[in-house]
Design an enzyme around this catalytic site. Structure first.
Site, PDB file in Angstrom:
ATOM      1  N   CYS A   2       9.317  41.101 -37.584  1.00  0.00           N
ATOM      2  CA  CYS A   2       9.641  39.873 -36.734  1.00  0.00           C
ATOM      3  C   CYS A   2      10.485  39.065 -37.411  1.00  0.00           C
ATOM      4  O   CYS A   2      10.363  38.750 -38.611  1.00  0.00           O
ATOM      5  CB  CYS A   2       8.565  39.174 -35.836  1.00  0.00           C
ATOM      6  SG  CYS A   2       7.521  40.189 -35.238  1.00  0.00           S
ATOM      7  N   ARG A  27      15.911  43.320 -40.423  1.00  0.00           N
ATOM      8  CA  ARG A  27      14.707  43.578 -40.661  1.00  0.00           C
ATOM      9  C   ARG A  27      13.822  44.598 -40.001  1.00  0.00           C
ATOM     10  O   ARG A  27      12.786  44.924 -40.240  1.00  0.00           O
ATOM     11  CB  ARG A  27      14.129  42.216 -40.564  1.00  0.00           C
ATOM     12  CG  ARG A  27      14.707  41.100 -41.446  1.00  0.00           C
ATOM     13  CD  ARG A  27      14.066  39.929 -40.992  1.00  0.00           C
ATOM     14  NE  ARG A  27      12.602  39.650 -41.653  1.00  0.00           N
ATOM     15  CZ  ARG A  27      12.371  39.575 -42.944  1.00  0.00           C
ATOM     16  NH1 ARG A  27      13.127  39.099 -43.890  1.00  0.00           N
ATOM     17  NH2 ARG A  27      11.245  39.390 -43.354  1.00  0.00           N
ATOM     18  N   TRP A  74       9.012  42.808 -33.629  1.00  0.00           N
ATOM     19  CA  TRP A  74       8.495  44.272 -33.889  1.00  0.00           C
ATOM     20  C   TRP A  74       7.160  44.266 -33.456  1.00  0.00           C
ATOM     21  O   TRP A  74       6.517  43.640 -33.904  1.00  0.00           O
ATOM     22  CB  TRP A  74       8.744  44.054 -35.418  1.00  0.00           C
ATOM     23  CG  TRP A  74       8.645  45.717 -35.894  1.00  0.00           C
ATOM     24  CD1 TRP A  74       9.462  46.447 -36.332  1.00  0.00           C
ATOM     25  CD2 TRP A  74       7.317  46.091 -36.384  1.00  0.00           C
ATOM     26  NE1 TRP A  74       8.763  47.674 -36.821  1.00  0.00           N
ATOM     27  CE2 TRP A  74       7.673  47.697 -37.216  1.00  0.00           C
ATOM     28  CE3 TRP A  74       5.985  45.797 -36.654  1.00  0.00           C
ATOM     29  CZ2 TRP A  74       6.640  48.608 -37.537  1.00  0.00           C
ATOM     30  CZ3 TRP A  74       5.131  46.661 -37.286  1.00  0.00           C
ATOM     31  CH2 TRP A  74       5.191  47.852 -37.494  1.00  0.00           C
ATOM     32  N   ASN A 100       5.537  35.090 -35.805  1.00  0.00           N
ATOM     33  CA  ASN A 100       5.483  36.381 -36.652  1.00  0.00           C
ATOM     34  C   ASN A 100       4.142  36.271 -37.115  1.00  0.00           C
ATOM     35  O   ASN A 100       3.651  35.207 -37.468  1.00  0.00           O
ATOM     36  CB  ASN A 100       6.363  35.964 -37.914  1.00  0.00           C
ATOM     37  CG  ASN A 100       7.802  36.180 -37.371  1.00  0.00           C
ATOM     38  OD1 ASN A 100       8.104  36.403 -36.188  1.00  0.00           O
ATOM     39  ND2 ASN A 100       8.836  36.049 -38.471  1.00  0.00           N
ATOM     40  N   GLY A 101       3.426  37.533 -37.308  1.00  0.00           N
ATOM     41  CA  GLY A 101       2.072  37.719 -38.000  1.00  0.00           C
ATOM     42  C   GLY A 101       1.198  38.109 -36.653  1.00  0.00           C
ATOM     43  O   GLY A 101       1.773  38.825 -35.669  1.00  0.00           O
ATOM     44  N   GLU A 491      10.661  59.540 -54.016  1.00  0.00           N
ATOM     45  CA  GLU A 491      11.847  58.570 -53.458  1.00  0.00           C
ATOM     46  C   GLU A 491      12.798  59.270 -52.668  1.00  0.00           C
ATOM     47  O   GLU A 491      13.323  58.972 -51.554  1.00  0.00           O
ATOM     48  CB  GLU A 491      12.232  57.798 -54.599  1.00  0.00           C
ATOM     49  CG  GLU A 491      13.419  56.774 -54.263  1.00  0.00           C
ATOM     50  CD  GLU A 491      12.781  55.599 -53.302  1.00  0.00           C
ATOM     51  OE1 GLU A 491      11.801  55.628 -52.881  1.00  0.00           O
ATOM     52  OE2 GLU A 491      13.912  54.909 -52.610  1.00  0.00           O
ATOM     53  N   LYS A 495      13.736  58.358 -48.865  1.00  0.00           N
ATOM     54  CA  LYS A 495      14.723  58.263 -48.464  1.00  0.00           C
ATOM     55  C   LYS A 495      15.099  58.922 -47.028  1.00  0.00           C
ATOM     56  O   LYS A 495      15.748  58.624 -46.295  1.00  0.00           O
ATOM     57  CB  LYS A 495      15.765  58.278 -49.280  1.00  0.00           C
ATOM     58  CG  LYS A 495      16.054  57.146 -50.228  1.00  0.00           C
ATOM     59  CD  LYS A 495      16.137  55.918 -49.920  1.00  0.00           C
ATOM     60  CE  LYS A 495      15.227  55.076 -49.733  1.00  0.00           C
ATOM     61  NZ  LYS A 495      14.217  54.426 -50.199  1.00  0.00           N
ATOM     62  N   GLU A 498      13.106  58.425 -44.018  1.00  0.00           N
ATOM     63  CA  GLU A 498      13.104  57.218 -43.337  1.00  0.00           C
ATOM     64  C   GLU A 498      14.141  57.188 -42.560  1.00  0.00           C
ATOM     65  O   GLU A 498      14.211  56.549 -41.668  1.00  0.00           O
ATOM     66  CB  GLU A 498      13.296  56.109 -44.523  1.00  0.00           C
ATOM     67  CG  GLU A 498      12.124  55.542 -45.076  1.00  0.00           C
ATOM     68  CD  GLU A 498      12.345  54.608 -46.428  1.00  0.00           C
ATOM     69  OE1 GLU A 498      11.906  53.574 -46.197  1.00  0.00           O
ATOM     70  OE2 GLU A 498      13.499  54.761 -47.124  1.00  0.00           O
ATOM     71  N   HIS A 514       0.462  74.874 -55.905  1.00  0.00           N
ATOM     72  CA  HIS A 514      -0.813  74.890 -55.458  1.00  0.00           C
ATOM     73  C   HIS A 514      -0.905  74.025 -53.855  1.00  0.00           C
ATOM     74  O   HIS A 514      -1.841  73.594 -53.556  1.00  0.00           O
ATOM     75  CB  HIS A 514      -1.659  73.673 -56.235  1.00  0.00           C
ATOM     76  CG  HIS A 514      -1.778  73.739 -57.596  1.00  0.00           C
ATOM     77  ND1 HIS A 514      -2.979  74.848 -58.369  1.00  0.00           N
ATOM     78  CD2 HIS A 514      -1.226  73.470 -58.870  1.00  0.00           C
ATOM     79  CE1 HIS A 514      -2.600  74.938 -59.373  1.00  0.00           C
ATOM     80  NE2 HIS A 514      -1.730  74.125 -59.828  1.00  0.00           N
ATOM     81  N   LYS A 613      12.254  46.197 -42.586  1.00  0.00           N
ATOM     82  CA  LYS A 613      12.703  45.732 -43.770  1.00  0.00           C
ATOM     83  C   LYS A 613      11.574  45.079 -44.650  1.00  0.00           C
ATOM     84  O   LYS A 613      11.284  45.368 -45.796  1.00  0.00           O
ATOM     85  CB  LYS A 613      13.830  45.150 -43.905  1.00  0.00           C
ATOM     86  CG  LYS A 613      14.480  44.667 -45.233  1.00  0.00           C
ATOM     87  CD  LYS A 613      14.938  45.917 -45.834  1.00  0.00           C
ATOM     88  CE  LYS A 613      15.410  45.670 -47.279  1.00  0.00           C
ATOM     89  NZ  LYS A 613      15.566  47.025 -48.039  1.00  0.00           N
TER      90      LYS A 613
HETATM   91  C1  G6P Z   1       9.128  48.472 -46.062  1.00  0.00           C
HETATM   92  C2  G6P Z   1      10.452  49.014 -46.443  1.00  0.00           C
HETATM   93  C3  G6P Z   1      10.400  49.601 -47.575  1.00  0.00           C
HETATM   94  C4  G6P Z   1      10.143  48.911 -48.727  1.00  0.00           C
HETATM   95  C5  G6P Z   1       8.523  48.605 -48.511  1.00  0.00           C
HETATM   96  C6  G6P Z   1       8.014  47.462 -49.559  1.00  0.00           C
HETATM   97  O1  G6P Z   1       8.485  49.681 -45.770  1.00  0.00           O
HETATM   98  O2  G6P Z   1      11.047  49.737 -45.221  1.00  0.00           O
HETATM   99  O3  G6P Z   1      12.080  49.889 -47.956  1.00  0.00           O
HETATM  100  O4  G6P Z   1       9.985  49.746 -50.132  1.00  0.00           O
HETATM  101  O5  G6P Z   1       8.303  47.615 -47.149  1.00  0.00           O
HETATM  102  O6  G6P Z   1       8.754  46.402 -49.507  1.00  0.00           O
HETATM  103  P1  G6P Z   1       8.757  45.342 -50.625  1.00  0.00           P
HETATM  104  O7  G6P Z   1       9.648  44.209 -50.144  1.00  0.00           O
HETATM  105  O8  G6P Z   1       7.635  44.940 -50.932  1.00  0.00           O
HETATM  106  O9  G6P Z   1       9.543  46.072 -51.753  1.00  0.00           O
END
Ligand code: G6P
Length: 618
Positions: A2, A27, A74, A100-101, A491, A495, A498, A514, A613
Site C-alpha cells: 500500500c 510498490r 494491496w 497502510n498496515g 536468486e 527472479k 517472480e 537427492h 516491492k
Molecule cells: C519483497 C520484494 C523483494 C525483496 C523483499 C525484501 O518481497 O518483492 O524484491 O527482496 O521484499 O525486501 P527488502 O526491502 O527488505 O530488501
C-alpha cells in the site's frame, strides 16, 4: 505494498495526488483511490485495478480542492475491488482515511462500533478506523485521531481528513513508514507520503515520522506530536523533528528510455558497484573503510559470531555474505529468514553481531527481527539502501548500499549493492583479524575492476535473449550452483518465478541427486553455474548427470572454458574475477534471462502479479 500520498497547499490537489500515485505504482497494488476537500465536503473517487482506471474516473468527474489524500491498496482483508479501495469514510461521509498496515483487533472494534450504530460497508480492517475517529470526534480532528488510535492494536500509517475540521490532514504512524514533505522555494505546501518517490518531483525536504508520532499538516505548516502524551497531564507534547534532504533526483525514478525499470536497473549495475565502493576502498592498506560501522568498532573487534537476517532477495545476498565473511574473516556467520528469527526465540550469546539486510529498510519481518536482536542484547547493524528508512534508523550502525531508488519489484541492482557491501564488511573485518595485506589488495583491485567486467557481461544481452526465446514456453526450470554461487542459483530461480510465473527452483548442485534429478527430462532446462573454481570438476559431473537423462543444460562458464562447448545446449560466458566476487558477475545473466523470458511471455515485468516491492506487513 500500500502507498499513501497527501497534499495541503494552494494548488489543485488532484493532479498532484494522481502523479504521486503513479510514482507509488511500483510498490505493487490492486486498487486505488483519492479524496479531496472541495470547500463544502469530501469527494471521493475509487477504482479497482490500475491507476489508469482511477485517472479515467477523475477525468470523467473532476475533483477540485487544495487538500487531499490518495492511496494505492494491496489487499490484506477483503477482495481487491472498488468498495474495499481506500479512502474509507464514516457513516456521515465527512471523514476520509487512508491506511497502510493491519488493524489486528478490528473484529472486536467492529462489533463494538456496530453496537453503537455504525454501519459498515466494506470488508476491510481499515474501515473501523474511520468509524472510531467519528466516535471520538468532538470538534478537533487530531484529538479524535489520537483518541481513536489508543484503542487500536496493530500497525498503521494513516492520513485522515474531515470536512468538519477542514483544510488539514492528520497523519500518524506505528510500524508503517510515513514521512512529511516540506514545500521548497517558498511553496506553502505540506505533503505526506509513505515513500519519498511519491513527492520527489516537488520537494526533497522530508521529515521521517517515528512510531507513535502524529502530525497535523496545514497549508505550508506542520506540527509533530508524541502520540503517547495525549493522556498525560498537560498532554500533547510537540516534538522537534529534523528535516532531512533526500539526494535522489527525479531522473532516478524514471525509465530513461528503457522499456522497463528492471532493464534500466540491470544496466545500472556497473555504477551500482562504483557507488557502493566509492570512498570506501583503501588500496594501499588492502582494506575497506566503512564510516557507518565506526560506532560498533569495539563490538566488531570482539565479535565471535555474526547473524545475518533478511527476506527475499536480500536473504540471498546474506547467503553470499555468509560465504564471503566466513572465508575472508574466519568469523562464523549464520543466515536466518527474518520471519523465522523473530518468532523462534533465537540464542544470541554475547559477542554476537546481528545484521539486517534490506533494500527498502522497511520490511516488517526484518525490522521485527532487528528489534528482537536488540532486545536480546545484540549489537545490530543494517545494510540498507533507502536512506532514513526505519531499519537504517533503528540499527546501532550500518552501511548504506547507495544503489539509488530501485523501482522494479524484482530486485536486481540492490542485490549487487548488498553483496558488494557485504564483501567490504568481510574485507574490513578480515584485515583486522590477520588477513594479509596482499590478499586484501587483491580484493580491492578486483572490486575496482568489477564494474568493467559487469559491462562485459551486459554486452552478451543479445545471446541471452536468444536463449530466452527457446525456453519461453518451459513450465519448470532448475538452477544449480555451489559455494557462493549456490545463493545465485536461488536468486536466478527467484527472479524467473517472480516475473515470468514459471516454476523454478534453486539447489546446491550436489543436492540434485537427492530429489530434483527425478524431475529431469527433455522438457527441463537446467541452469548451471560452472565457474572454474575449486568445485568445477564436481559441477561437470552434475552436468553429465543431467545430460545423461536428457535434460537441457544452460551453463554459465568462465571466459575461455572449452571443456563444455560440445557438452551443453547453451553456454553463457562470464569473465573471471576473484572467486568471491564471481557471484556478482554470475547473477547478471540470470537477471537478463528472467527478464527476457518474462517480456516474451508478455508479463508485467515491473509490477508482477501479487508481489509488492516493500512488504510492510507480516
Ligand atoms: C519483497 C520484494 C523483494 C525483496 C523483499 C525484501 O518481497 O518483492 O524484491 O527482496 O521484499 O525486501 P527488502 O526491502 O527488505 O530488501
Amino acid at each position: 505494498m500500500c502507498g499513501i500520498v497527501g497534499y495541503v497547499g494552494k494548488a489543485d490537489a488532484a493532479p498532484l495526488l494522481m502523479e504521486g500515485l503513479r510514482r507509488l505504482e511500483y510498490r505493487g497494488y490492486d486498487s486505488a483511490g483519492v479524496a479531496i476537500q472541495n470547500g463544502t465536503g469530501l469527494e471521493i473517487r475509487k477504482s479497482a485495478g490500475k491507476i489508469a482506471n482511477l485517472e479515467r474516473l477523475v477525468a470523467q468527474s473532476p475533483l477540485h480542492g487544495s487538500t487531499g489524500i490518495a492511496h494505492t491498496r494491496w489487499a490484506t482483508h477483503g477482495a481487491p475491488n472498488q468498495t474495499n479501495a481506500h479512502p474509507h469514510t464514516n457513516c456521515s461521509g465527512d471523514i476520509a482515511l487512508v491506511h497502510n498496515g493491519i488493524i489486528e483487533n478490528y473484529d472486536v472494534l467492529r462489533t463494538k462500533l456496530a453496537e453503537l450504530g455504525h454501519v459498515f460497508t466494506t470488508e476491510t480492517d481499515t474501515e473501523v478506523l474511520t468509524h472510531l475517529v467519528e466516535e471520538c470526534f468532538e470538534g478537533n480532528l487530531e484529538q479524535a485521531v489520537a483518541a481513536a488510535l489508543t484503542q487500536v492494536e496493530g500497525t498503521f500509517g494513516i492520513a485522515v481528513m474531515s470536512a468538519r475540521d477542514a483544510e488539514k490532514i492528520v497523519v500518524a504512524r506505528r510500524a508503517a513508514p510515513l514521512l512529511l514533505g516540506v514545500g521548497e522555494n517558498g511553496d506553502a505546501a505540506t505533503w505526506v507520503a509513505s515513500d519519498v518517490a511519491a513527492i520527489l518531483g516537488h520537494t526533497r525536504q522530508v521529515i521521517y515520522l517515528d512510531d507513535d508520532e502524529i502530525a497535523v499538516l496545514g497549508e505550508g505548516t506542520y506540527e509533530t506530536i508524541d502520540l503517547k502524551t495525549i493522556h498525560e497531564p498537560g498532554g500533547w507534547t510537540p516534538i522537534e523533528k529534523e528535516i532531512s534532504h533526500v539526494d535522489w533526483d527525479l531522473e532516478s525514478i524514471e525509465r530513461a528510455g528503457y522499456p522497463h525499470f528492471m532493464l534500466k536497473e540491470i544496466h545500472e549495475q556497473p555504477n551500482t558497484v562504483r557507488d557502493a565502493t566509492r570512498g570506501r576502498l583503501l588500496e594501499e592498506e588492502g582494506t575497506a573503510k566503512l564510516g557507518g560501522l565506526d560506532q560498533l568498532e569495539l563490538e566488531i573487534n570482539a565479535a565471535e559470531r555474526v547473524v545475518l537476517t533478511a527476506c527475499g532477495t536480500s536473504w540471498h545476498s546474506a547467503l553470499v555474505g555468509e560465504y564471503v565473511i566466513e572465508e575472508l574473516a574466519r568469523l562464523p556467520v549464520e543466515v536466518e529468514y527474518a520471519s523465522e528469527f523473530r518468532y523462534r526465540n533465537p540464542v544470541i550469546p554475547p559477542n554476537t553481531l546481528v545484521g539486517g539486510i534490506s533494500q527498502s529498510g522497511e520490511t516488517a519481518d526484518t525490522l521485527a527481527a532487528i528489534r528482537e536482536a536488540k532486545r536480546l542484547g545484540a549489537a545490530t547493524f543494517g545494510i540498507v539502501n533507502v536512506v532514513g528508512s526505519t531499519i537504517a534508523r533503528e540499527t546501532d550502525a550500518g552501511v548504506y548500499t547507495h544503489a539509488g531508488p530501485e523501482i522494479g519489484v524484482a530486485s536486481t541492482k540492490a542485490f549487487v549493492a548488498q553483496v558488494t557491501a557485504l564483501t567490504l564488511i568481510g574485507l574490513m573485518i578480515a584485515r583486522r583479524r590477520g588477513m594479509s595485506i596482499e590478499e586484501g589488495r587483491a580484493i580491492v583491485r578486483a572490486l575496482r575492476e568489477l564494474p568493467g567486467l559487469i559491462e562485459e557481461v551486459l554486452a552478451t544481452e543479445g545471446d541471452i535473449r536468444m536463449i530466452a526465446e527457446q525456453y519461453r514456453e518451459s513450465a519448470n526450470f532448475l538452477y544449480l550452483g555451489r559455494g557462493p554461487n549456490f545463493p545465485i542459483a536461488l536468486e536466478g530461480a527467484l527472479k524467473l518465478k517472480e516475473i515470468s510465473y514459471i516454476h523454478a527452483e534453486g539447489y546446491p548442485a550436489a543436492e540434485m541427486k537427492h530429489g530434483p534429478i527425478a524431475l529431469i527430462d527433455e522438457e527441463m532446462p537446467v541452469v548451471f553455474m560452472a565457474p572454474q573454481d575449486s568445485v568445477y570438476s564436481k559441477v561437470l559431473l552434475n552436468i553429465e548427470e543431467v545430460k545423461t537423462r536428457g535434460g537441457r543444460v544452460i551453463a554459465l562458464v568462465t571466459n575461455g572454458d572449452q571443456n563444455l562447448t560440445d557438452k551443453v545446449d547453451h553456454l553463457i560466458r562470464v569473465p573471471k574475477t576473484h572467486r568471491l566476487l564471481q557471484p556478482i558477475l554470475n547473477v547478471i545473466p540470470l537477471q537478463l534471462l528472467a527478464y527476457y523470458i518474462a517480456v516474451l511471455r508478455d508479463c508485467d515485468v515491473d509490477q508482477p502479479r501479487n508481489l509488492a516491492k516493500s512488504v510492510t506487513v507480516e
